[in-house]
Design a protein around this motif. Structure first.
Motif, PDB file in Angstrom:
ATOM      1  N   ASN A 133       8.749  -3.470   8.253  1.00  0.00           N
ATOM      2  CA  ASN A 133       8.683  -4.851   8.731  1.00  0.00           C
ATOM      3  C   ASN A 133       7.271  -5.292   9.078  1.00  0.00           C
ATOM      4  O   ASN A 133       6.982  -6.494   9.151  1.00  0.00           O
ATOM      5  CB  ASN A 133       9.585  -5.041   9.948  1.00  0.00           C
ATOM      6  CG  ASN A 133      11.055  -5.094   9.572  1.00  0.00           C
ATOM      7  OD1 ASN A 133      11.395  -5.316   8.404  1.00  0.00           O
ATOM      8  ND2 ASN A 133      11.930  -4.881  10.533  1.00  0.00           N
ATOM      9  N   SER A 134       6.387  -4.323   9.294  1.00  0.00           N
ATOM     10  CA  SER A 134       5.007  -4.664   9.638  1.00  0.00           C
ATOM     11  C   SER A 134       4.285  -5.368   8.496  1.00  0.00           C
ATOM     12  O   SER A 134       3.208  -5.943   8.700  1.00  0.00           O
ATOM     13  CB  SER A 134       4.231  -3.402  10.028  1.00  0.00           C
ATOM     14  OG  SER A 134       4.769  -2.827  11.189  1.00  0.00           O
ATOM     15  N   LYS A 135       4.880  -5.335   7.301  1.00  0.00           N
ATOM     16  CA  LYS A 135       4.255  -6.014   6.166  1.00  0.00           C
ATOM     17  C   LYS A 135       4.100  -7.508   6.412  1.00  0.00           C
ATOM     18  O   LYS A 135       3.272  -8.174   5.779  1.00  0.00           O
ATOM     19  CB  LYS A 135       5.074  -5.784   4.895  1.00  0.00           C
ATOM     20  CG  LYS A 135       6.465  -6.427   4.932  1.00  0.00           C
ATOM     21  CD  LYS A 135       7.271  -6.114   3.689  1.00  0.00           C
ATOM     22  CE  LYS A 135       8.666  -6.763   3.753  1.00  0.00           C
ATOM     23  NZ  LYS A 135       9.478  -6.426   2.560  1.00  0.00           N
ATOM     24  N   HIS A 136       4.893  -8.050   7.362  1.00  0.00           N
ATOM     25  CA  HIS A 136       4.846  -9.478   7.635  1.00  0.00           C
ATOM     26  C   HIS A 136       3.619  -9.877   8.437  1.00  0.00           C
ATOM     27  O   HIS A 136       3.264 -11.052   8.472  1.00  0.00           O
ATOM     28  CB  HIS A 136       6.107  -9.911   8.373  1.00  0.00           C
ATOM     29  CG  HIS A 136       7.368  -9.683   7.592  1.00  0.00           C
ATOM     30  ND1 HIS A 136       7.619 -10.294   6.374  1.00  0.00           N
ATOM     31  CD2 HIS A 136       8.451  -8.902   7.842  1.00  0.00           C
ATOM     32  CE1 HIS A 136       8.796  -9.889   5.916  1.00  0.00           C
ATOM     33  NE2 HIS A 136       9.316  -9.041   6.779  1.00  0.00           N
ATOM     34  N   TRP A 137       2.966  -8.927   9.114  1.00  0.00           N
ATOM     35  CA  TRP A 137       1.783  -9.273   9.912  1.00  0.00           C
ATOM     36  C   TRP A 137       0.599  -8.319   9.711  1.00  0.00           C
ATOM     37  O   TRP A 137      -0.451  -8.502  10.291  1.00  0.00           O
ATOM     38  CB  TRP A 137       2.134  -9.333  11.400  1.00  0.00           C
ATOM     39  CG  TRP A 137       2.721  -8.063  11.966  1.00  0.00           C
ATOM     40  CD1 TRP A 137       2.061  -6.949  12.392  1.00  0.00           C
ATOM     41  CD2 TRP A 137       4.107  -7.789  12.159  1.00  0.00           C
ATOM     42  NE1 TRP A 137       2.944  -5.991  12.830  1.00  0.00           N
ATOM     43  CE2 TRP A 137       4.221  -6.486  12.714  1.00  0.00           C
ATOM     44  CE3 TRP A 137       5.295  -8.500  11.936  1.00  0.00           C
ATOM     45  CZ2 TRP A 137       5.437  -5.885  13.024  1.00  0.00           C
ATOM     46  CZ3 TRP A 137       6.510  -7.917  12.243  1.00  0.00           C
ATOM     47  CH2 TRP A 137       6.579  -6.624  12.781  1.00  0.00           C
ATOM     48  N   VAL A 138       0.779  -7.315   8.861  1.00  0.00           N
ATOM     49  CA  VAL A 138      -0.275  -6.316   8.697  1.00  0.00           C
ATOM     50  C   VAL A 138      -1.587  -6.921   8.224  1.00  0.00           C
ATOM     51  O   VAL A 138      -2.677  -6.407   8.549  1.00  0.00           O
ATOM     52  CB  VAL A 138       0.183  -5.203   7.717  1.00  0.00           C
ATOM     53  CG1 VAL A 138       0.398  -5.755   6.322  1.00  0.00           C
ATOM     54  CG2 VAL A 138      -0.816  -4.050   7.701  1.00  0.00           C
ATOM     55  N   ASP A 139      -1.523  -8.036   7.507  1.00  0.00           N
ATOM     56  CA  ASP A 139      -2.747  -8.634   6.962  1.00  0.00           C
ATOM     57  C   ASP A 139      -3.265  -9.803   7.794  1.00  0.00           C
ATOM     58  O   ASP A 139      -4.220 -10.476   7.374  1.00  0.00           O
ATOM     59  CB  ASP A 139      -2.501  -9.086   5.515  1.00  0.00           C
ATOM     60  CG  ASP A 139      -2.234  -7.907   4.586  1.00  0.00           C
ATOM     61  OD1 ASP A 139      -2.924  -6.876   4.734  1.00  0.00           O
ATOM     62  OD2 ASP A 139      -1.347  -8.018   3.722  1.00  0.00           O
ATOM     63  N   PHE A 140      -2.664 -10.061   8.950  1.00  0.00           N
ATOM     64  CA  PHE A 140      -3.190 -11.100   9.827  1.00  0.00           C
ATOM     65  C   PHE A 140      -4.604 -10.708  10.268  1.00  0.00           C
ATOM     66  O   PHE A 140      -4.902  -9.530  10.493  1.00  0.00           O
ATOM     67  CB  PHE A 140      -2.303 -11.285  11.058  1.00  0.00           C
ATOM     68  CG  PHE A 140      -0.990 -11.978  10.781  1.00  0.00           C
ATOM     69  CD1 PHE A 140      -0.613 -12.342   9.501  1.00  0.00           C
ATOM     70  CD2 PHE A 140      -0.131 -12.279  11.824  1.00  0.00           C
ATOM     71  CE1 PHE A 140       0.592 -12.965   9.251  1.00  0.00           C
ATOM     72  CE2 PHE A 140       1.075 -12.910  11.598  1.00  0.00           C
ATOM     73  CZ  PHE A 140       1.449 -13.262  10.300  1.00  0.00           C
ATOM     74  N   GLU A 141      -5.470 -11.700  10.441  1.00  0.00           N
ATOM     75  CA  GLU A 141      -6.871 -11.424  10.736  1.00  0.00           C
ATOM     76  C   GLU A 141      -7.081 -10.703  12.059  1.00  0.00           C
ATOM     77  O   GLU A 141      -8.050  -9.953  12.221  1.00  0.00           O
ATOM     78  CB  GLU A 141      -7.669 -12.737  10.732  1.00  0.00           C
ATOM     79  CG  GLU A 141      -7.836 -13.348   9.348  1.00  0.00           C
ATOM     80  CD  GLU A 141      -8.738 -14.559   9.367  1.00  0.00           C
ATOM     81  OE1 GLU A 141      -9.228 -14.911  10.471  1.00  0.00           O
ATOM     82  OE2 GLU A 141      -8.964 -15.156   8.301  1.00  0.00           O
ATOM     83  N   ASP A 142      -6.194 -10.920  13.021  1.00  0.00           N
ATOM     84  CA  ASP A 142      -6.402 -10.307  14.347  1.00  0.00           C
ATOM     85  C   ASP A 142      -5.875  -8.876  14.426  1.00  0.00           C
ATOM     86  O   ASP A 142      -6.078  -8.195  15.441  1.00  0.00           O
ATOM     87  CB  ASP A 142      -5.748 -11.154  15.447  1.00  0.00           C
ATOM     88  CG  ASP A 142      -4.255 -11.320  15.248  1.00  0.00           C
ATOM     89  OD1 ASP A 142      -3.858 -11.905  14.221  1.00  0.00           O
ATOM     90  OD2 ASP A 142      -3.483 -10.853  16.118  1.00  0.00           O
ATOM     91  N   PHE A 143      -5.205  -8.402  13.371  1.00  0.00           N
ATOM     92  CA  PHE A 143      -4.681  -7.031  13.378  1.00  0.00           C
ATOM     93  C   PHE A 143      -5.637  -6.076  12.657  1.00  0.00           C
ATOM     94  O   PHE A 143      -6.279  -6.430  11.672  1.00  0.00           O
ATOM     95  CB  PHE A 143      -3.312  -6.974  12.698  1.00  0.00           C
ATOM     96  CG  PHE A 143      -2.176  -7.334  13.606  1.00  0.00           C
ATOM     97  CD1 PHE A 143      -1.514  -6.364  14.343  1.00  0.00           C
ATOM     98  CD2 PHE A 143      -1.780  -8.657  13.740  1.00  0.00           C
ATOM     99  CE1 PHE A 143      -0.465  -6.679  15.189  1.00  0.00           C
ATOM    100  CE2 PHE A 143      -0.730  -8.997  14.591  1.00  0.00           C
ATOM    101  CZ  PHE A 143      -0.078  -8.000  15.320  1.00  0.00           C
TER     102      PHE A 143
END
Length: 269
Positions: A133-143
């Motif tokens: 499920n982390s695929k939904h936010w793994v590429d966010f700039e703050d991560f």
């Protein structure tokens, strides 16, 4: 290490045998980190210097058993780590709710630092294998991905079983090969083979009991909880040889049951 495994020329009472081999603390710690998926990450508070700050933390693991974290700059623990990378990660036995103080747990101490760019792709792959499920936010700039560089390890295996493990020993150890299958093996033995466990306990552990329950299993042996005339007691029983898979385990347990049955008959003709 197969060289440390006790060899049974013939079943004899446990009191006449050398200490029963068990996995090292390093191996047990690696197995616990492998089985667990969430720990408690304690960082040093930036707002209140010197105070620990605890956070619930999912983690991945690299080949050396080092935890990998996917964390956001908005999170307080990330801000703490940027000010001081020293931290600890506490991971407890997954099914520890029934008896938390008697269950296994391990604390890793180390520094948590950003993963270098050339290593991010492999860290990303390892982490997403555990947390799709982390695929939904793994590429966010703050991560970003961080990794704990371990400096020391403290393992607790239950009441009275505890000790420090050198970081080098922890990183060179491997998770127990039965780790993924242990729960199923235990369930099967307790549901379908209680009589066999009683026979094995009587001959290989030298304990006469009215009931036996397998509570843990690993490549070198297993633990049982026994109901005896003097009350409940625990015992560890070594496998006749090291096992590396559920199929190996079944074969060795069948052989030990047959040996125990023959020994029992010879004692009580």
């Amino acid at each position: 290490m197969s060289s440390s495994i006790r060899k049974h020329a013939s079943p004899v009472p446990a009191s006449e045998e050398p200490p029963i081999p068990e996995p090292s603390f390093a191996e047990r710690a690696r197995t616990l980190l492998y089985l667990g998926q969430i720990g408690s990450l304690s960082t040093l508070s930036r707002k209140r210097p010197g105070f620990p700050f605890g956070s619930v933390m999912p983690y991945g693991l690299d080949d050396c058993g080092r935890p990998i974290f996917l964390i956001s700059t908005m999170a307080m623990h990330t801000q703490n780590l940027q000010a001081d990378p020293r931290a600890s990660l506490l991971v407890t036995q997954p099914d520890a709710s029934g008896d938390p103080l008697g269950a296994s747990r391990v604390t890793l101490l180390g520094t948590v630092v950003p993963i270098a760019k050339p290593e991010v792709a492999s860290a990303r792959k390892l982490y997403l294998e555990r947390y799709a499920n982390s695929k939904h936010w793994v590429d966010f700039e703050d991560f970003a991905f961080y990794r704990m560089e371990i400096v020391d390890v403290y393992y607790v295996g239950g009441f009275g079983v505890m000790g420090w493990v050198a970081a080098s020993e922890y990183e060179s150890a491997k998770p127990d090969p039965l780790a993924d299958a242990a729960a199923g093996i235990i369930q099967h033995m307790n549901a379908d083979h209680r009589d066999a466990l009683l026979l094995i306990a009587g001959v290989f552990a030298g304990v006469e009991a009215q009931a036996a329950t397998m509570t843990a299993v690993d490549r070198l042996g297993f633990h049982v909880r026994l109901m005896t005339s003097d009350g409940i007691r625990g015992a560890r029983i070594a496998f006749s040889r090291e096992v590396r898979s559920p199929a190996d385990t079944r074969t060795v347990l069948v052989e030990m049951t047959q040996q125990a049955r023959k020994a029992s008959v010879s004692r009580h003709p």
